[in-house]
Motif scaffolding. Structure first.
Motif, PDB file in Angstrom:
ATOM      1  N   ASN A   1      -2.387  -3.733  -3.780  1.00 53.16           N
ATOM      2  CA  ASN A   1      -2.865  -4.282  -5.051  1.00 53.16           C
ATOM      3  C   ASN A   1      -3.245  -3.167  -6.027  1.00 53.16           C
ATOM      4  O   ASN A   1      -3.056  -3.293  -7.239  1.00 53.16           O
ATOM      5  N   ALA A   2      -3.777  -2.074  -5.474  1.00 45.51           N
ATOM      6  CA  ALA A   2      -4.180  -0.945  -6.321  1.00 45.51           C
ATOM      7  C   ALA A   2      -2.975  -0.305  -7.013  1.00 45.51           C
ATOM      8  O   ALA A   2      -3.113   0.246  -8.112  1.00 45.51           O
ATOM      9  N   LEU A   3      -1.793  -0.376  -6.375  1.00 42.62           N
ATOM     10  CA  LEU A   3      -0.584   0.171  -6.991  1.00 42.62           C
ATOM     11  C   LEU A   3      -0.160  -0.655  -8.213  1.00 42.62           C
ATOM     12  O   LEU A   3       0.439  -0.138  -9.151  1.00 42.62           O
ATOM     13  N   PHE A   4      -0.464  -1.945  -8.193  1.00 38.22           N
ATOM     14  CA  PHE A   4      -0.121  -2.835  -9.307  1.00 38.22           C
ATOM     15  C   PHE A   4      -1.102  -2.701 -10.473  1.00 38.22           C
ATOM     16  O   PHE A   4      -0.738  -2.982 -11.620  1.00 38.22           O
TER      17      PHE A   4
ATOM     18  N   LYS B   1      -2.260   3.748   6.901  1.00 41.54           N
ATOM     19  CA  LYS B   1      -2.268   4.227   8.294  1.00 41.54           C
ATOM     20  C   LYS B   1      -0.833   4.433   8.773  1.00 41.54           C
ATOM     21  O   LYS B   1       0.122   4.007   8.139  1.00 41.54           O
ATOM     22  N   TRP B   2      -0.711   5.057   9.929  1.00 38.74           N
ATOM     23  CA  TRP B   2       0.586   5.263  10.572  1.00 38.74           C
ATOM     24  C   TRP B   2       0.699   4.326  11.755  1.00 38.74           C
ATOM     25  O   TRP B   2      -0.207   4.243  12.581  1.00 38.74           O
ATOM     26  N   SER B   3       1.827   3.574  11.788  1.00 41.83           N
ATOM     27  CA  SER B   3       2.017   2.699  12.941  1.00 41.83           C
ATOM     28  C   SER B   3       3.002   3.365  13.892  1.00 41.83           C
ATOM     29  O   SER B   3       3.879   4.124  13.464  1.00 41.83           O
ATOM     30  N   SER B   4       2.882   3.050  15.171  1.00 43.01           N
ATOM     31  CA  SER B   4       3.716   3.697  16.191  1.00 43.01           C
ATOM     32  C   SER B   4       5.190   3.323  16.038  1.00 43.01           C
ATOM     33  O   SER B   4       6.066   3.972  16.592  1.00 43.01           O
ATOM     34  N   GLN B   5       5.494   2.264  15.240  1.00 36.23           N
ATOM     35  CA  GLN B   5       6.896   1.868  15.027  1.00 36.23           C
ATOM     36  C   GLN B   5       7.573   2.705  13.934  1.00 36.23           C
ATOM     37  O   GLN B   5       8.694   2.413  13.531  1.00 36.23           O
ATOM     38  N   GLY B   6       6.914   3.733  13.454  1.00 27.20           N
ATOM     39  CA  GLY B   6       7.498   4.584  12.416  1.00 27.20           C
ATOM     40  C   GLY B   6       7.360   4.004  11.022  1.00 27.20           C
ATOM     41  O   GLY B   6       8.264   4.124  10.193  1.00 27.20           O
ATOM     42  N   MET B   7       6.211   3.368  10.772  1.00 26.53           N
ATOM     43  CA  MET B   7       5.995   2.727   9.475  1.00 26.53           C
ATOM     44  C   MET B   7       4.671   3.170   8.854  1.00 26.53           C
ATOM     45  O   MET B   7       3.717   3.506   9.564  1.00 26.53           O
ATOM     46  N   LEU B   8       4.646   3.127   7.514  1.00 23.00           N
ATOM     47  CA  LEU B   8       3.374   3.255   6.797  1.00 23.00           C
ATOM     48  C   LEU B   8       2.746   1.869   6.742  1.00 23.00           C
ATOM     49  O   LEU B   8       3.392   0.910   6.316  1.00 23.00           O
ATOM     50  N   ARG B   9       1.508   1.772   7.178  1.00 22.40           N
ATOM     51  CA  ARG B   9       0.830   0.467   7.174  1.00 22.40           C
ATOM     52  C   ARG B   9      -0.198   0.462   6.044  1.00 22.40           C
ATOM     53  O   ARG B   9      -1.174   1.212   6.089  1.00 22.40           O
ATOM     54  N   MET B  10       0.077  -0.353   5.002  1.00 24.50           N
ATOM     55  CA  MET B  10      -0.800  -0.401   3.831  1.00 24.50           C
ATOM     56  C   MET B  10      -1.657  -1.653   3.857  1.00 24.50           C
ATOM     57  O   MET B  10      -1.163  -2.756   4.097  1.00 24.50           O
ATOM     58  N   SER B  11      -2.933  -1.480   3.593  1.00 26.51           N
ATOM     59  CA  SER B  11      -3.811  -2.644   3.480  1.00 26.51           C
ATOM     60  C   SER B  11      -3.452  -3.403   2.200  1.00 26.51           C
ATOM     61  O   SER B  11      -2.918  -2.807   1.252  1.00 26.51           O
ATOM     62  N   PRO B  12      -3.728  -4.718   2.129  1.00 24.93           N
ATOM     63  CA  PRO B  12      -3.448  -5.476   0.896  1.00 24.93           C
ATOM     64  C   PRO B  12      -4.130  -4.857  -0.324  1.00 24.93           C
ATOM     65  O   PRO B  12      -3.548  -4.822  -1.408  1.00 24.93           O
TER      66      PRO B  12
ATOM     67  N   ASP C   1      -4.127 -13.310  -2.337  1.00 22.15           N
ATOM     68  CA  ASP C   1      -4.863 -13.836  -1.174  1.00 22.15           C
ATOM     69  C   ASP C   1      -4.336 -13.288   0.158  1.00 22.15           C
ATOM     70  O   ASP C   1      -4.695 -13.776   1.221  1.00 22.15           O
ATOM     71  N   ARG C   2      -3.505 -12.266   0.119  1.00 21.56           N
ATOM     72  CA  ARG C   2      -2.936 -11.712   1.351  1.00 21.56           C
ATOM     73  C   ARG C   2      -4.022 -10.979   2.135  1.00 21.56           C
ATOM     74  O   ARG C   2      -4.833 -10.238   1.568  1.00 21.56           O
ATOM     75  N   THR C   3      -4.034 -11.162   3.461  1.00 25.85           N
ATOM     76  CA  THR C   3      -5.046 -10.492   4.299  1.00 25.85           C
ATOM     77  C   THR C   3      -4.423  -9.515   5.296  1.00 25.85           C
ATOM     78  O   THR C   3      -5.070  -8.547   5.691  1.00 25.85           O
ATOM     79  N   ASN C   4      -3.166  -9.768   5.697  1.00 26.54           N
ATOM     80  CA  ASN C   4      -2.561  -8.883   6.698  1.00 26.54           C
ATOM     81  C   ASN C   4      -1.872  -7.693   6.026  1.00 26.54           C
ATOM     82  O   ASN C   4      -1.403  -7.793   4.885  1.00 26.54           O
ATOM     83  N   PRO C   5      -1.798  -6.550   6.702  1.00 27.47           N
ATOM     84  CA  PRO C   5      -1.228  -5.342   6.089  1.00 27.47           C
ATOM     85  C   PRO C   5       0.271  -5.457   5.841  1.00 27.47           C
ATOM     86  O   PRO C   5       0.954  -6.315   6.401  1.00 27.47           O
TER      87      PRO C   5
END
Length: 685
Positions: free
Chosen positions: A458-461, A443-454, A405-409
């Motif tokens: 989930n697709a990795l699992f 996506k790429w975040s300006s803080q130097g992180m990979l930003r993955m959608s939930p 049920d996670r919605t935030n990246p």
């Protein structure tokens, strides 16, 4: 037709140098009495029958059988099941220490035999990861450039991380190396592991170093508790292994434990090999309501309401499945409980596969390869091994935050050296690579992180969870698994909400899905209980078919012509697999299967009985595909066998003891009471 023999083979179990000769064009051996010391120059001649000139099987190997076909079954051969008389007096120990040697994390727990209900989990480890809570330590080990043990767990990882990149290349850092024992088809004591810097080292050394570390830690903690030096001789050790591991891997762990000084071949009973899902099952049967989480709140399943406690709610004959989902493997076992003692019977042989949480890590690595290129990822792992470890640690904490049920990246921090090395390697930035990759859910975040959608996480699992569900569906089709009332989800991966939801959705209408509160420690605590009472599991299923190689009387039309062996005028069928027990057959704890044999030649002074195994139960010959030698019993027949009252046919009893996690064999010369014992050995044959 006449044939000159080109080579001879000594039979090691005869008084004189009796020799069998191989007719090269036919592949048949015959007794020729040759006494030539130069076996390659035998000039004996034989009349060869039409049957003997039949084409030989490509897989047939009469030469290999000569050492073990010195016996033939007595007529009639007999099997006697003798389950209790063989269980030896148990050695007394002051404490049981269980080591859960996991793929991703490891630990130990112990209990004093005078206080069996009180299980102590090891002291909290120094170190740890943000977002990851564990009473165990990572299964990571660090050796110095001179290949000496340096550190284990968090200490190894942190020290390695702090090394200068140039210096780090000289040190040998290994993690998640346990899976090598499952994936290596031809495992031996010389099998090697590859460290992060690409250097190879013997697997046995690494496993022994790790077990020695746990031995020292546990003895130190026990000594502190007792207020005096605690001796290793006072400890019964239990090491856990996946039930689906093949026999060589289980034996490998015992050899590593011997090298680490936990026990010795002379005192083998000091060490017990426990199967992980069995250990979990032993613990789960004692659970009470406050110690577990039930995934469903439906009114009743198979006669139980969700208000019942599991431990108090077990009825005679109840069946349940334990799904042990760890880092490397998923193990499934099916047990039935016998009350009032709470003894367990295995209903179906352990199944499973390499569907542990590492599968999610592999999917993440594949995603990185898709974005940044496989060539770069491979180079980065070699050139910046410590930074790669950092990246996977960051992913691990985000992986644990994944939920249906996670919605935030989810943000995964990329180490600075990853960003820097990529720019040098490709000539453009990580951000540029992400834009060009067509992977729109990262996506790429300006803080130097990979930003993955939930959804991306989930697709990795999904591939790993799908494999687990499919395997469980297959299991539930088996008649032995009908009317299962509980499914216990245990192991580190069982903490993943995505796996919990998938199991509940697929099987919640068939049985109650239960998760112990301390799900990550279930195996560890169950292994301690098993060490305190190894007889708790009364009936197991044999994972393999076991038998010995013998000679039977040759029957025209029934036996293949290439198996014909003529000896002293008698026609024998060689290479016969005489079955003791079949794969998936139920065997009681300590059950003895006895067979009587007689030497094929009365004058033999020594016989060699070779033990064979196969994953199949339809085995006829020791040369069938998949049959492997796994033990050898050499029995001296010299002594009081002659005399006027001596029997015409000398009886040799062969006994194999089943029902434990390991198997033992013994041969007895009834005439002299001489005996020889052997543990089944999958690594040295």
């Amino acid at each position: 037709m006449r044939e000159t023999h080109s080579s001879c083979v000594d039979v090691e179990n005869t008084k004189s140098r009796t020799v069998f000769c191989r007719m090269e064009s036919v592949g048949v051996y015959k007794f020729c009495g040759c006494t030539s010391k130069n076996k390659m120059k035998c000039d004996s001649r034989w009349e060869v029958t039409a049957a003997e000139t039949a084409p030989t099987s490509a897989y047939s190997s009469p030469a290999r059988s000569l050492g073990d076909t010195g016996i033939t079954p007595l007529s009639p051969s007999h099997i006697v099941n003798d389950a209790d008389s063989s269980v030896a007096e148990q050695q007394t120990f002051l404490v049981v220490v269980a080591v859960d040697f996991g793929t991703t994390s490891s630990g130990y727990a112990y209990s004093f035999t005078k206080e069996p209900e009180c299980i102590h989990v090891m002291r909290r480890w120094e170190g740890g990861d943000p977002g990851v809570s564990s009473q165990k330590t990572p299964t990571t080990i660090l050796l110095t450039p001179e290949r000496k043990f340096h550190s284990f767990g968090y200490a190894a990882r942190d020290f390695y991380h702090d090394l200068d990149p140039t210096e780090a290349k000289q040190w040998l850092y290994l993690e998640k190396f346990k899976m090598k024992l499952h994936t290596t088809g031809d495992l031996t004591l010389d099998t090697e592991l590859t460290a992060a810097n690409g250097k190879k080292i013997k697997a046995l050394e690494i496993f022994a170093y790790a077990l020695q570390y746990f031995k020292e830690q546990a003895l130190k903690e026990l000594s502190d508790q007792a207020g005096s030096e605690f001796e290793n001789a006072d400890v019964r050790w239990v090491i856990t292994v996946p039930a689906i591991w093949k026999q060589p891997a289980k034996q490998f762990m015992r050899q590593a434990a011997y090298q680490a000084g936990l026990a010795s071949p002379e005192n083998a009973e000091q060490l017990i090999i426990a199967l992980e899902p069995e250990a979990a099952s032993i613990y789960c049967r004692k659970l009470r309501l406050h110690q577990m989480i039930e995934l469903s709140s439906k009114s009743a399943v198979n006669g139980y309401s969700s208000r019942d406690t599991v431990g108090a709610g077990f009825a005679q004959g109840d069946k349940y499945v334990v799904v042990d989902s760890g880092g490397g493997t998923v193990d499934l076992t099916v047990h039935q409980i016998r009350l009032p003692e709470g003894h367990l019977k295995e209903l179906y042989k352990a199944t499973g596969g390499p569907y542990g949480s590492l599968g999610v890590d592999y999917e993440f690595e594949k995603l990185l390869c898709k974005i940044f290129g496989e060539d770069f990822i491979e180079q980065f792992k070699i050139k910046r091994p410590a930074a790669w470890v950092d990246l996977m640690i960051a992913f691990e904490s985000r992986k644990r935050a994944a939920a249906p049920d996670r919605t935030n990246p989810l943000n995964i921090t990329l180490p600075f050296s990853f960003i820097d090395y990529y720019k040098k390697f490709r000539g453009h930035s990580v951000e540029h690579a992400l834009r060009k990759s067509n992977v729109d859910f990262v996506k790429w975040s300006s803080q130097g992180m990979l930003r993955m959608s939930p959804d991306a996480m989930n697709a990795l699992f999904k591939p790993t969870i799908d494999s687990i569900i499919e395997h469980l569906r297959d299991l539930f089709q088996k008649p032995e698994v009908s009317a299962v009332k509980f499914l216990f989800l245990v192991g580190g991966f069982a903490e993943a909400p995505l796996l919990q939801q998938a199991v509940q959705a697929a099987f919640g209408d068939r049985c109650r899905i239960i998760i112990p509160q301390d799900v990550g420690l279930t195996i560890l605590k169950g292994a301690v209980l098993f060490g305190l009472d190894p007889a708790v599991i009364k009936v197991r299923r044999s994972p393999l078919t076991y038998g010995v190689g013998v000679l039977n009387r040759y029957v025209e039309g029934k036996h293949p012509p290439e198996k014909l062996l003529v000896k002293d005028g008698t026609r024998w069928c060689t290479d016969v697999f005489d079955k003791f027990i079949a794969a998936d057959q139920s065997v009681a704890l300590g059950e003895l299967v006895k067979r009587s044999y007689t030497p094929a030649k009365p004058s033999q002074l020594v016989i060699v009985i070779n033990v064979y195994s196969s994953e199949r139960d339809d085995v006829s010959f020791i040369t069938d595909p998949g049959v492997r030698k796994c033990g050898s019993l050499r029995l001296d027949l010299s002594g009081a066998a002659g005399g006027p009252a001596a029997p015409a046919r000398r009886e040799i009893q062969t006994l194999m003891q089943f029902g434990d996690t390991e198997i033992k064999a013994m041969a007895v010369d009834v005439a002299t009471s001489k005996s020889v014992k052997v543990g089944i050995d999958f690594l040295n044959y």
